[in-house]
Design an enzyme around this catalytic site. Structure first.
Site, PDB file in Angstrom:
ATOM      1  N   ASP A  97      53.138  16.421  40.008  1.00 22.05           N
ATOM      2  CA  ASP A  97      51.852  16.974  40.721  1.00 22.05           C
ATOM      3  C   ASP A  97      52.022  18.524  40.007  1.00 22.05           C
ATOM      4  O   ASP A  97      52.902  19.068  40.252  1.00 22.05           O
ATOM      5  CB  ASP A  97      51.763  17.148  42.400  1.00 22.05           C
ATOM      6  CG  ASP A  97      50.351  17.571  42.759  1.00 22.05           C
ATOM      7  OD1 ASP A  97      49.223  16.959  42.409  1.00 22.05           O
ATOM      8  OD2 ASP A  97      50.366  18.588  43.248  1.00 22.05           O
ATOM      9  N   GLU A 100      70.144  10.088  34.029  1.00 19.31           N
ATOM     10  CA  GLU A 100      71.279   9.685  34.374  1.00 19.31           C
ATOM     11  C   GLU A 100      71.135   8.444  34.985  1.00 19.31           C
ATOM     12  O   GLU A 100      72.202   7.767  35.124  1.00 19.31           O
ATOM     13  CB  GLU A 100      71.658  10.556  35.546  1.00 19.31           C
ATOM     14  CG  GLU A 100      72.034  12.001  35.364  1.00 19.31           C
ATOM     15  CD  GLU A 100      72.172  12.682  36.528  1.00 19.31           C
ATOM     16  OE1 GLU A 100      71.994  12.278  37.771  1.00 19.31           O
ATOM     17  OE2 GLU A 100      72.252  13.995  36.337  1.00 19.31           O
TER      18      GLU A 100
HETATM   19  C1  NOJ Z   1      46.541  17.664  42.359  1.00 18.84           C
HETATM   20  C2  NOJ Z   1      46.374  16.599  42.965  1.00 18.84           C
HETATM   21  O1  NOJ Z   1      46.015  15.418  42.314  1.00 18.84           O
HETATM   22  C3  NOJ Z   1      45.348  16.862  44.301  1.00 18.84           C
HETATM   23  O2  NOJ Z   1      45.027  15.726  44.909  1.00 18.84           O
HETATM   24  C4  NOJ Z   1      46.110  18.050  44.958  1.00 18.84           C
HETATM   25  O3  NOJ Z   1      44.867  18.415  45.914  1.00 18.84           O
HETATM   26  C5  NOJ Z   1      46.500  19.179  44.205  1.00 18.84           C
HETATM   27  N1  NOJ Z   1      47.380  18.707  42.953  1.00 18.84           N
HETATM   28  C6  NOJ Z   1      47.660  20.102  45.014  1.00 18.84           C
HETATM   29  O4  NOJ Z   1      48.706  19.557  45.271  1.00 18.84           O
END
Ligand code: NOJ
Length: 554
Positions: free
Chosen positions: A217, A269
Site C-alpha cells: 500500500d 530468503e
Molecule cells: C491505498 C488504498 O488502496 C486505499 O484504499 C487506502 O485508503 C489508502 N491507500 C490508505 O491506506
C-alpha cells in the site's frame, strides 16, 4: 465442482511475469458469519468459484485488526486478523484451500501508516514530545503564536489538513502529527531503524504462514522531504496520490527505494517466487519503472491503462509505452481496469472525460452513465487487456460486469472521503458494495442473514453469478473463455505484433490469437474463426465498443 486443468498454477518460476491476479475485497466478497461484513471463512467457501475462472492468484485487501476507519487500511495489529474477518486459524484454512486449488495468495501490507489505535501510537500519545515513542511517528510543534496552526500547509488525500493536534498527557493542547490519509491513520517515521526492523518481522510473519507475496500500500509514500516544506498538490493529483512529477515532498522520495531493496532481500530468503507488488501512483511511467528495477519489487500497478480515455490512439499509446518502459528495466507491465479505489470500469468508461476519477459517482454526478454503453465498453476493454503480455489484475465483481453503485444514501456511506469533504466527494463506497452470488437468496447470497454493510442495488440481482454461469453471452462467460484461452495460449508470456487497422481500431497478434478492438472507429470487417467476443457479434462487421479474438492465420 472439481477444479479443471486450467486452474493449475502457472508452470515454472517467475509466475508473476504473466499472472492474472484477482483482487478480493474481504468486506464485500462473502459473509459466512451473517453480520453483513464479508470474512475469511466466506472467502474459503467461495474459492472454488474463483478457481473456475483460471486465475493464478488472489490478492486480499487488509483483514488485519483494525478499527475500520478506512475499511481496514488503518491497522492496529499487523500480525493478527480482525475478529470481523475471523481468526488466524481461518486465515490458515483459507490459504490451504487456495493452494489446494492452485491459487496463490497475496496479502496487502500497509507500511506508510498505522491506526491511531495501534499500541505504538497510543504509547506516543501518552509520552512526552521528543520521546522515543513519538519518534516512531511524525510529530511536530505547531506554528502560530501558541502552536495553534499546523506545522505546514499539506492537505490530506481524503480532504482537510494532513495534521491533527493532540492533547498532551497533562491536558494542554500539544503537538501535531502527520497523516497523509485520515486522522485515524498516523504516518510512521521510516527514517527510524526500529520501524524498518518491525516491518521486516511483519513480512516474515506472513511469509512463514505461506503467503505468496504482498501488495504494498502507498509504496510511493513513507519517506518525506527533509524540513517538510510547504506544498500544494493539484486536486487531480491529490485524488489518490500521483504527484511524483510535481516534486511533491511526501510522494516518491528517493529514499523509498532502499526500503524496497531491503524488502526484496527478505522475500528472496523464501522459496517459491514470493512477490512484492507496488501501489505507487507516480508519473511518468519511466519514474514508476524505478519501483520494479531488478533488485526492488516484482510488479507495480500500471494505472495508465485504467486512466486512458476511451480512444483507440490513446490506448495504443499506453500499451506501447508500458511494454517499452517496463521492458527496459526487465519487468513485466501490469494492466488494471478497476480496484477498490476507483469507479468501476463498467460505469467509468461511459462517463465523459470530465468524470470524477477515483472520487466515486453519485446521483447528482453530471452526465450519468448509460449502463448498456458502459458494460459494452468495459467488456471490450477487458478483452483487449487480457490479450496483452504481462500481469493482469481483476477486481472482484468486474467478471459480473457490475456497475458502480450510485444510489447509496448519504447516511449509509462509509468512506472517510465522503465524511471529510462533507459530502462534496462521494468517495469509494460505490465500487465496494457486497457481491451478488445467487439471485434468489437473501443479499443475493452474500450473507445468510440478508445483512450487508452497504446496500446492494436491485440490478445486482440480475447480474448475480448464478444467473451468468453457463449463460451464453454473459459477462462471466466472456471472462471464463478469455482467461482459459489466455492461459492455454500463453498470452501473458507472449509478445504483441501490431497490425494495420483503420482509425479507432486496434489490431494485434499474440500467441496465435488475433485481437481486433473497435474502440471508437467505423464498423470493420473481421475475417477468421471467432474465439471470443466482448459482445454478441455476427462474425461480419465489428461495431465500435467491441473486441474479438479470432484464430490468427498460420
Ligand atoms: C491505498 C488504498 O488502496 C486505499 O484504499 C487506502 O485508503 C489508502 N491507500 C490508505 O491506506
Amino acid at each position: 465442482m472439481a477444479p479443471t486443468d486450467a486452474t493449475a498454477p502457472t508452470a515454472g518460476t517467475e509466475w508473476w511475469r504473466s499472472s492474472v491476479i484477482y483482487q478480493i475485497y474481504p468486506r464485500s466478497f462473502a459473509d459466512a458469519s451473517g453480520d453483513g461484513i464479508g470474512d475469511l471463512p466466506g472467502i474459503t467457501a467461495r474459492l472454488e468459484e474463483l478457481a473456475d475462472l483460471a486465475i493464478d492468484a488472489v490478492w486480499l485487501s487488509p483483514f488485519y485488526r483494525s478499527p475500520q476507519k478506512d475499511a481496514g487500511y488503518d491497522v492496529s495489529d499487523f500480525r493478527d486478523v480482525d475478529p470481523i474477518f475471523g481468526s488466524l486459524a481461518d486465515f490458515d484454512a483459507m490459504i490451504e484451500r487456495a493452494h489446494s486449488l492452485g491459487i496463490r495468495v497475496i496479502v496487502d501490507i500497509v507500511p506508510n501508516h498505522s491506526s491511531d489505535q495501534h499500541p505504538w501510537f497510543q504509547a506516543a500519545l501518552a509520552a512526552a514530545p521528543g520521546s522515543p515513542e513519538r519518534e516512531r511517528y511524525v510529530f511536530r510543534d505547531g506554528t502560530g503564536e501558541n502552536g495553534e496552526l499546523p506545522p505546514n500547509n499539506w492537505e490530506s488525500v481524503f480532504g482537510g489538513p494532513m495534521w491533527t493536534r493532540v492533547t498532551e498527557p497533562d491536558g494542554t493542547p500539544g503537538q501535531w502529527y502527520l497523516h497523509i490519509f485520515d486522522t485515524a491513520q498516523p504516518d510512521l517515521n521510516w527514517e527510524l531503524e526500529e520501524v524498518r526492523a518491525e516491518f521486516d518481522d511483519v513480512l516474515r510473519f506472513w511469509l512463514d504462514r505461506g503467503v505468496d507475496g504482498f501488495r504494498v500500500d502507498v509504496a510511493h509514500g513513507l519517506i518525506k522531504a527533509p524540513g517538510l516544506p510547504d506544498f500544494v498538490q493539484s486536486q487531480e493529483e491529490a485524488s489518490m496520490g500521483g504527484g511524483a512529477a510535481t516534486q511533491s515532498p511526501y510522494w516518491a522520495q528517493d529514499g523509498v527505494h532502499e526500503i524496497w531493496r531491503r524488502w526484496r532481500r527478505v522475500t528472496d530468503e523464501y522459496p517459491g517466487d514470493r512477490i512484492l507488488a507496488a501501489e505507487a501512483w507516480v508519473y511518468p511511467l519511466e519514474f514508476m519503472a524505478r519501483w520494479v528495477r531488478p533488485d526492488e519489487m516484482h510488479q507495480t500497478f500500471n494505472f495508465g491503462y485504467m486512466e486512458a480515455p476511451w480512444d483507440g490512439e490513446a490506448l495504443r499509446q499506453v500499451i506501447d509505452d508500458s511494454l517499452e518502459t517496463f521492458g527496459a528495466v526487465g519487468a513485466p507491465s501490469t494492466w488494471v481496469l478497476s480496484n477498490h479505489d476507483m469507479i468501476r470500469h463498467a460505469t467509468r468508461l461511459s462517463l465523459g472525460e470530465d468524470a470524477p476519477q477515483g472520487h466515486g459517482v453519485g446521483p447528482e454526478t453530471p452526465g450519468l452513465p448509460d449502463i448498456e454503453e458502459g458494460i459494452r465498453r468495459a467488456r471490450a476493454a477487458t478483452l483487449l487487456m487480457l490479450a496483452l503480455p504481462g500481469g493482469a489484475y481483476l477486481y472482484q465483481g468486474e467478471e459480473l460486469g457490475l456497475p458502480e453503485a450510485i444510489d447509496i444514501p448519504g447516511d449509509a456511506r462509509q468512506d472517510p472521503t465522503w465524511h471529510r469533504t462533507e459530502g462534496e466527494r462521494y468517495g469509494r463506497d460505490g465500487c465496494r458494495v457486497p457481491l451478488p452470488w445467487e439471485a434468489d437468496r437473501a443479499a443475493y447470497g452474500f450473507s445468510s442473514t440478508g445483512e450487508t454493510w452497504l446496500p446492494q442495488p436491485g440490478l445486482y440481482g440480475v447480474l448475480a453469478r448464478d444467473r451468468q454461469r453457463g449463460t451464453v453471452g454473459s459477462t462471466l462467460e466472456m471472462y471464463r473463455d478469455a482467461l482459459r484461452l489466455r492461459r492455454e495460449r500463453g498470452l501473458g508470456a507472449g509478445a504483441i505484433a501490431w497490425r494495420d487497422a483503420p482509425a479507432g481500431v486496434l489490431s494485434l497478434d499474440n500467441g496465435g490469437v488475433r485481437v481486433i478492438a473497435n474502440i471508437d472507429g467505423a464498423p470493420v470487417k473481421v475475417h477468421g474463426e471467432v474465439l471470443v467476443a466482448s459482445s454478441p457479434f455476427d462474425g461480419d462487421l465489428l461495431p465500435p465498443d467491441t473486441t474479438v479474438w479470432v484464430r490468427a492465420a498460420e
